[in-house]
Design a protein around this motif. Structure first.
Motif, PDB file in Angstrom:
ATOM      1  N   SER A 155       0.825  -1.202   0.000  1.00 15.83           N
ATOM      2  CA  SER A 155       0.000   0.000   0.000  1.00 15.83           C
ATOM      3  C   SER A 155       0.864   1.259   0.000  1.00 15.83           C
ATOM      4  CB  SER A 155      -0.915   0.016   1.227  1.00 15.83           C
ATOM      5  OG  SER A 155      -1.804  -1.075   1.207  1.00 15.83           O
ATOM      6  N   CYS A 156       0.277   2.337  -0.512  1.00 15.17           N
ATOM      7  CA  CYS A 156       0.939   3.639  -0.479  1.00 15.17           C
ATOM      8  C   CYS A 156      -0.123   4.713  -0.604  1.00 15.17           C
ATOM      9  CB  CYS A 156       1.962   3.752  -1.618  1.00 15.17           C
ATOM     10  SG  CYS A 156       2.836   5.337  -1.648  1.00 15.17           S
ATOM     11  N   GLY A 157      -0.070   5.693   0.267  1.00 18.75           N
ATOM     12  CA  GLY A 157      -0.984   6.821   0.177  1.00 18.75           C
ATOM     13  C   GLY A 157      -0.291   8.072  -0.327  1.00 18.75           C
ATOM     14  N   GLY A 158       0.941   7.885  -0.844  1.00 20.95           N
ATOM     15  CA  GLY A 158       1.757   9.014  -1.278  1.00 20.95           C
ATOM     16  C   GLY A 158       2.775   9.373  -0.208  1.00 20.95           C
ATOM     17  N   ILE A 178       0.418   6.149  16.000  1.00 17.32           N
ATOM     18  CA  ILE A 178      -0.635   6.646  15.116  1.00 17.32           C
ATOM     19  C   ILE A 178      -1.498   5.481  14.633  1.00 17.32           C
ATOM     20  CG2 ILE A 178      -1.103   7.941  13.000  1.00 17.32           C
ATOM     21  CD1 ILE A 178       1.796   9.067  13.272  1.00 17.32           C
ATOM     22  N   GLY A 179      -2.815   5.594  14.795  1.00 17.39           N
ATOM     23  CA  GLY A 179      -3.697   4.555  14.294  1.00 17.39           C
ATOM     24  C   GLY A 179      -4.991   4.466  15.074  1.00 17.39           C
ATOM     25  N   ARG A 180      -5.824   3.553  14.655  1.00 19.03           N
ATOM     26  CA  ARG A 180      -7.108   3.342  15.312  1.00 19.03           C
ATOM     27  C   ARG A 180      -6.882   2.807  16.716  1.00 19.03           C
ATOM     28  NH1 ARG A 180     -12.507   2.561  14.611  1.00 19.03           N
ATOM     29  NH2 ARG A 180     -13.477   0.666  15.415  1.00 19.03           N
ATOM     30  N   ALA A 229      -4.196  12.883  20.674  1.00 18.97           N
ATOM     31  CA  ALA A 229      -4.563  13.826  19.613  1.00 18.97           C
ATOM     32  C   ALA A 229      -5.457  13.112  18.622  1.00 18.97           C
ATOM     33  CB  ALA A 229      -3.313  14.370  18.912  1.00 18.97           C
ATOM     34  N   GLY A 230      -6.397  13.848  18.037  1.00 16.72           N
ATOM     35  CA  GLY A 230      -7.275  13.259  17.037  1.00 16.72           C
ATOM     36  C   GLY A 230      -6.589  13.160  15.697  1.00 16.72           C
ATOM     37  N   TYR A 231      -7.270  12.502  14.763  1.00 14.92           N
ATOM     38  CA  TYR A 231      -6.733  12.378  13.414  1.00 14.92           C
ATOM     39  C   TYR A 231      -6.501  13.749  12.803  1.00 14.92           C
ATOM     40  CZ  TYR A 231      -7.757   7.364  13.293  1.00 14.92           C
ATOM     41  OH  TYR A 231      -7.776   6.010  13.535  1.00 14.92           O
ATOM     42  N   SER A 232      -5.492  13.847  11.966  1.00 18.21           N
ATOM     43  CA  SER A 232      -5.175  15.093  11.292  1.00 18.21           C
ATOM     44  C   SER A 232      -5.497  14.977   9.811  1.00 18.21           C
ATOM     45  CB  SER A 232      -3.692  15.429  11.470  1.00 18.21           C
ATOM     46  OG  SER A 232      -3.315  16.521  10.661  1.00 18.21           O
ATOM     47  N   ALA A 233      -6.005  16.058   9.230  1.00 14.31           N
ATOM     48  CA  ALA A 233      -6.251  16.075   7.787  1.00 14.31           C
ATOM     49  C   ALA A 233      -4.943  16.066   7.013  1.00 14.31           C
ATOM     50  CB  ALA A 233      -7.072  17.314   7.417  1.00 14.31           C
ATOM     51  N   SER A 234      -3.857  16.391   7.685  1.00 14.93           N
ATOM     52  CA  SER A 234      -2.531  16.377   7.065  1.00 14.93           C
ATOM     53  C   SER A 234      -1.618  15.470   7.871  1.00 14.93           C
ATOM     54  CB  SER A 234      -1.950  17.794   7.003  1.00 14.93           C
ATOM     55  OG  SER A 234      -0.609  17.766   6.534  1.00 14.93           O
ATOM     56  N   PRO A 235      -1.530  14.181   7.520  1.00 18.12           N
ATOM     57  CA  PRO A 235      -0.682  13.259   8.278  1.00 18.12           C
ATOM     58  C   PRO A 235       0.779  13.696   8.346  1.00 18.12           C
ATOM     59  CG  PRO A 235      -2.166  12.040   6.843  1.00 18.12           C
ATOM     60  CD  PRO A 235      -2.301  13.486   6.472  1.00 18.12           C
ATOM     61  N   VAL A 257       1.584   3.486   8.197  1.00 14.09           N
ATOM     62  CA  VAL A 257       2.249   4.482   9.045  1.00 14.09           C
ATOM     63  C   VAL A 257       3.753   4.231   9.085  1.00 14.09           C
ATOM     64  CG1 VAL A 257       2.499   5.283  11.433  1.00 14.09           C
ATOM     65  CG2 VAL A 257       0.227   4.992  10.448  1.00 14.09           C
ATOM     66  N   ALA A 258       4.171   2.977   9.045  1.00 16.71           N
ATOM     67  CA  ALA A 258       5.597   2.660   9.066  1.00 16.71           C
ATOM     68  C   ALA A 258       6.301   3.225   7.837  1.00 16.71           C
ATOM     69  CB  ALA A 258       5.793   1.145   9.131  1.00 16.71           C
ATOM     70  N   LEU A 259       5.693   3.050   6.676  1.00 17.91           N
ATOM     71  CA  LEU A 259       6.246   3.606   5.443  1.00 17.91           C
ATOM     72  C   LEU A 259       6.390   5.120   5.559  1.00 17.91           C
ATOM     73  CD1 LEU A 259       6.934   3.511   2.358  1.00 17.91           C
ATOM     74  CD2 LEU A 259       4.464   3.699   1.959  1.00 17.91           C
ATOM     75  N   GLU A 260       5.362   5.765   6.076  1.00 20.31           N
ATOM     76  CA  GLU A 260       5.358   7.223   6.153  1.00 20.31           C
ATOM     77  C   GLU A 260       6.376   7.734   7.178  1.00 20.31           C
ATOM     78  OE1 GLU A 260       0.687   7.581   4.775  1.00 20.31           O
ATOM     79  OE2 GLU A 260       1.219   7.671   6.901  1.00 20.31           O
ATOM     80  N   ALA A 261       6.535   7.010   8.285  1.00 20.72           N
ATOM     81  CA  ALA A 261       7.526   7.418   9.283  1.00 20.72           C
ATOM     82  C   ALA A 261       8.935   7.359   8.709  1.00 20.72           C
ATOM     83  CB  ALA A 261       7.411   6.522  10.515  1.00 20.72           C
ATOM     84  N   MET A 262       9.233   6.314   7.966  1.00 24.65           N
ATOM     85  CA  MET A 262      10.562   6.200   7.379  1.00 24.65           C
ATOM     86  C   MET A 262      10.781   7.261   6.301  1.00 24.65           C
ATOM     87  SD  MET A 262      11.026   2.052   7.281  1.00 24.65           S
ATOM     88  CE  MET A 262      12.783   2.104   6.940  1.00 24.65           C
ATOM     89  N   ALA A 263       9.741   7.542   5.502  1.00 28.82           N
ATOM     90  CA  ALA A 263       9.852   8.592   4.488  1.00 28.82           C
ATOM     91  C   ALA A 263      10.083   9.945   5.136  1.00 28.82           C
ATOM     92  CB  ALA A 263       8.597   8.620   3.625  1.00 28.82           C
ATOM     93  N   ALA A 264       9.505  10.150   6.315  1.00 33.74           N
ATOM     94  CA  ALA A 264       9.648  11.419   7.032  1.00 33.74           C
ATOM     95  C   ALA A 264      10.986  11.554   7.737  1.00 33.74           C
ATOM     96  CB  ALA A 264       8.515  11.577   8.046  1.00 33.74           C
ATOM     97  N   GLY A 265      11.807  10.504   7.720  1.00 33.99           N
ATOM     98  CA  GLY A 265      13.090  10.558   8.399  1.00 33.99           C
ATOM     99  C   GLY A 265      12.964  10.467   9.897  1.00 33.99           C
ATOM    100  N   ARG A 266      11.996   9.680  10.346  1.00 40.32           N
ATOM    101  CA  ARG A 266      11.798   9.449  11.778  1.00 40.32           C
ATOM    102  C   ARG A 266      12.295   8.058  12.144  1.00 40.32           C
ATOM    103  NH1 ARG A 266      11.002  14.406  10.354  1.00 40.32           N
ATOM    104  NH2 ARG A 266      10.017  15.669  11.971  1.00 40.32           N
ATOM    105  N   ASP A 267      12.724   7.902  13.390  1.00 44.33           N
ATOM    106  CA  ASP A 267      13.027   6.562  13.877  1.00 44.33           C
ATOM    107  C   ASP A 267      11.733   5.759  13.920  1.00 44.33           C
ATOM    108  OD1 ASP A 267      15.880   6.715  14.513  1.00 44.33           O
ATOM    109  OD2 ASP A 267      15.275   8.165  16.027  1.00 44.33           O
ATOM    110  N   LEU A 268      11.851   4.469  13.689  1.00 49.67           N
ATOM    111  CA  LEU A 268      10.681   3.598  13.682  1.00 49.67           C
ATOM    112  C   LEU A 268      10.992   2.344  14.476  1.00 49.67           C
ATOM    113  CD1 LEU A 268       7.854   2.845  12.584  1.00 49.67           C
ATOM    114  CD2 LEU A 268       9.005   1.883  10.574  1.00 49.67           C
ATOM    115  N   LEU A 269      10.167   2.089  15.486  1.00 57.30           N
ATOM    116  CA  LEU A 269      10.303   0.911  16.340  1.00 57.30           C
ATOM    117  C   LEU A 269       9.044   0.080  16.193  1.00 57.30           C
ATOM    118  CD1 LEU A 269      11.871  -0.614  18.600  1.00 57.30           C
ATOM    119  CD2 LEU A 269      10.651   0.835  20.260  1.00 57.30           C
TER     120      LEU A 269
END
Length: 349
Positions: A155-158, A178-180, A229-235, A257-269
């Motif tokens: 999957s990819c949301g961009g 981040i998530g439900r 925090a609630g969901y954001s219109a801009s992840p 969310v894992a894909l997006e965290a890595m794209a953002a240059g964040r640590d991911l555990l």
């Protein structure tokens, strides 16, 4: 005099995606990306049709290819049967967004019956798409689909907005989840673990909503470092707040969310279950235990990492996923091309 007319442009294939959940999750975001991507639009017209989970008859569709993103259940079988019967002449694929080894281990009591359900539903489709390599291997290993009918379609949301974010700096202090708010995500375990973390300046913010919100808030009560925090219109804007993202999921077919965290240059555990193993292969850090003390130790170790090593890891993670959009496009191009070119071969079981 003979006039030579320019060749007509080939008609774009009409690809209809069926969904039954409009909530702001990975499926919805993936569909939005499909709908707005210019490169995909050049070869096919992707549209989304929402159907009710209680529907019994197939709707009228103007399609050359049908792609199901529906939740498989015994209640859904009559609809799937009607869909296959009405569009027997069209190639159909199903993308399995939910079921994986961890889901079955934690939720399914009568496993042979459940496997019968999946085999019966999958048999109605020409191609089955897993959303991670790990999920795909499980589907094949359990005999739920033949390898020749399986395609991995992550999957990819961009990721462009996440790639534009500046890298997190220094050792992580701002942790995000981040998530439900559902048992699946393991946020209860994370809160218990974080309460044991004694790192000065560390905070944890849980982003989302769901049926477990009250329970999670009760677990976090009395610790001012933990917020919601609630969901954001801009992840991507939300991701900017964090140095690290934590995913202690009990099961996870992929983990957008894992894909997006890595794209953002964040640590991911991550816990490493199911599709999260794909992200470990790309550089995510793995928590090797399943108990609160294991997560507390992993969070403490992450917070103590050398800043230079942290920067290098974040750069490597971003580099590993920079091609996610291209991979997503290529996967759908291949799926549509294969099915439309030789549907009778794809349908063979």
């Amino acid at each position: 005099m003979t006039q030579i007319l320019p060749a007509a442009a080939p008609a774009r294939l009409r690809v209809v995606h069926l969904v039954d959940d409009g909530n702001w999750g990975g499926v919805t975001r993936g569909m939005k990306f499909l709908g707005r991507d210019a490169d995909l639009a050049a070869s096919a017209q992707h549209s989304v049709v929402t159907v009710s989970r209680s529907a019994l008859s197939a709707p009228a569709l103007e399609a050359d290819v049908i792609v199901s993103h529906l939740a498989i259940s015994w209640r859904a079988l009559p609809f799937l049967t009607a869909l296959r019967a009405r569009y027997a002449h069209l190639p159909m694929a199903h993308v399995e967004h939910s079921y994986c080894e961890g889901f079955v281990a934690g939720n399914v009591l009568h496993r042979l019956r459940f496997q019968t359900l999946l085999r019966s539903a999958f048999a109605m489709f020409d191609r089955i798409c897993s959303v991670s390599a790990a999920q795909g291997e499980w589907l094949v290993a359990r005999g739920l689909v033949g390898r020749e009918r399986l395609q991995v379609l992550r999957s990819c949301g961009g990721v462009a907005d996440f790639l534009d974010l500046p890298l997190a700096e220094g050792a992580p202090r701002a942790f995000g989840a981040i998530g439900r708010f559902d048992r699946q995500k393991g946020f209860d375990l994370l809160i218990e673990a974080f309460r044991r973390v004694a790192v000065p300046g560390a905070t944890l913010t849980l982003v989302g909503d769901g049926p477990e919100r009250g329970r999670l808030e009760a677990l976090a009560a009395g610790d001012p470092r933990i917020g919601f925090a609630g969901y954001s219109a801009s992840p991507a804007t939300m991701m900017r707040r964090f140095d690290a993202v934590v995913m202690p999921s009990r099961w996870e077919a992929y983990g957008l969310v894992a894909l997006e965290a890595m794209a953002a240059g964040r640590d991911l555990l991550v816990s490493g279950v199911d599709g999260l193993a794909d992200h470990v292969g790309r550089g995510a850090r793995l928590c090797r235990g399943r108990e609160a003390e294991d997560w507390a130790a992993a969070l403490t170790d992450l917070a103590a990492q050398d800043p230079a090593q942290a920067c290098a890891r974040r750069l490597a993670g971003r580099a590993a996923v920079v091609g996610a959009e291209a991979e997503f496009r290529a996967g759908y191009d291949r799926l549509v091309r294969d099915l439309s070119a030789a549907p009778e071969l794809a349908r063979a079981v």
